[in-house]
Enzyme design. Structure first.
Site, PDB file in Angstrom:
ATOM      1  N   CYS A 120     -15.302  40.007  64.654  1.00 38.41           N
ATOM      2  CA  CYS A 120     -15.642  39.771  63.252  1.00 38.41           C
ATOM      3  C   CYS A 120     -17.148  39.783  62.997  1.00 38.41           C
ATOM      4  CB  CYS A 120     -15.060  38.439  62.802  1.00 38.41           C
ATOM      5  SG  CYS A 120     -13.273  38.304  63.054  1.00 38.41           S
ATOM      6  N   HIS A 273     -18.669  35.755  56.940  1.00 44.37           N
ATOM      7  CA  HIS A 273     -17.385  36.300  57.382  1.00 44.37           C
ATOM      8  C   HIS A 273     -16.267  35.543  56.682  1.00 44.37           C
ATOM      9  CE1 HIS A 273     -13.955  37.448  59.634  1.00 44.37           C
ATOM     10  NE2 HIS A 273     -13.926  36.392  60.427  1.00 44.37           N
ATOM     11  N   ASN A 304      -8.330  37.846  56.301  1.00 44.17           N
ATOM     12  CA  ASN A 304      -9.346  38.068  57.337  1.00 44.17           C
ATOM     13  C   ASN A 304      -9.266  39.513  57.817  1.00 44.17           C
ATOM     14  OD1 ASN A 304     -10.890  38.198  59.689  1.00 44.17           O
ATOM     15  ND2 ASN A 304     -10.219  36.220  60.461  1.00 44.17           N
TER      16      ASN A 304
END
Length: 348
Positions: A120, A273, A304
């Site tokens: 990520c 993020h 996500n």
């Protein structure tokens, strides 16, 4: 003999683009896979919906759409690109790199092209590399893509992860500039906690066979042949990752502010993020961000999306007018590895 070096120059983000798959999966649908509820998922993560790409859509396909939009926004074409950097952990071929295929599709040949794997945090790693390539004179324009198709690696029967992961792509063009547009990057990793986010099986184990892709077959295949047909679904130690992100990432973000010579009140946007709304809230509190700073919360609608998370959120912030063009934004990505990277940028 003294080596010749390129003249020093600055770098900034020239344009941004996004690809959001058309299929929307709400929490009610997720709850047909696992024993959960819309209320529980929203309270724990802030996620209401997420996007999944069609089975025949690849990370290169999504990257191409996002990249074309970023190039158009920057007023450039593929022929203007000197390097293509793709951050992803879900390209289904070990080789060749997704970046090389993407470069060809965009008409960017013979641009340098390579993938990076930092989970990520991958997009912020890519921005760091692109900025250095431009400042060092190796490239004039670098295309950076953050893309993941995590639906291919989501075990829909796993109650700890089935509601989290999603698909998407975000891209930016980093180019030469007379003024600084990308601050110093603060980055690092903690491999001692690498097992906190990982694939359930290795490529070696996969030699015994593999289950087909797509959520429509995942449960049946796992039940039919759990030992003979493994697949590298993602798993994570949720509480470990949550505590690490909450307590370790805010200091990293503050160091990025300090390195850029920027105060919290100077920011126009905070684009972290999009892993968990509660993590975002904790970071905002620890950084003491004033109400004047817009906080990206793309996670509500997108879930996500790993490496695509930050550029997708950036594109949304600009498209919705929540931050001005050329405004200052603090970016931070963190995840598998455990890896992290943060920098202050001037928005395109």
């Amino acid at each position: 003999m003294q080596l010749r070096t390129a003249p020093s120059r600055q770098a900034r983000i020239l344009g941004v683009g996004a690809h959001r798959p058309p299929r929307i999966i709400d929490n009610a649908e997720v709850c047909t896979w696992i024993d959960s509820s819309d209320e529980w998922i929203q309270q724990r993560t802030g996620i209401v919906t997420r996007r999944w790409a069609a089975p025949d859509v690849s990370v290169v396909d999504m990257s191409e759409d996002a990249a074309a939009k970023a190039l158009a926004a920057a007023g450039l074409t593929g022929q203007d690109v000197d390097a293509v950097v793709v951050a992803t952990v879900s390209h289904l071929q070990q080789t060749p790199a997704a970046a090389a295929i993407l470069a060809d599709r965009l008409g960017a040949t013979p641009a340098a092209a390579f993938d990076i794997s930092a989970g990520c945090a991958g997009f912020c790693h890519g921005v760091a590399l692109a900025g250095d390539l431009v400042r060092g004179g190796t490239a004039t324009n670098v295309l950076v893509v953050g893309v993941d198709k995590l639906s291919d690696f989501t075990d829909v029967s796993d109650r700890s992860t089935a509601f989290l992961f999603a698909d998407g792509a975000g891209a930016v063009v980093v180019g030469a500039s007379e003024e600084a547009g990308i601050g110093p990057t603060v980055w690092g990793s903690d491999g001692g906690q690498a097992d906190a986010i990982r694939s359930k099986v290795s490529w070696l184990q996969l030699r015994r066979g593999a289950v087909p892709l797509g959520e429509q077959v995942a449960v049946e295949a796992a039940a039919a042949a759990p030992e003979a047909a493994p697949w590298p679904y993602l798993e994570q130690a949720g509480q470990t990752v949550f505590r690490w992100a909450v307590w370790q990432m805010a200091p990293v973000a503050q160091r990025a502010l300090d390195a850029a010579g920027v105060r919290a009140e100077d920011l126009d946007a905070f684009i972290p993020h999009q892993a968990n709304a509660r993590i975002i809230d904790a970071m905002v509190k620890q950084l003491k961000l004033p109400d004047s700073v817009h906080v990206a919360r793309d996670i509500t609608e997108m879930g996500n999306t790993s490496a695509a998370s930050v550029p997708l959120a950036m594109e949304r912030v600009l498209a919705d007018g929540e931050a001005p063009s050329r405004g200052l934004a603090l970016l931070i990505g963190y995840g598998a590895g455990l890896s992290y990277a943060a920098q202050v940028v001037r928005l395109p």
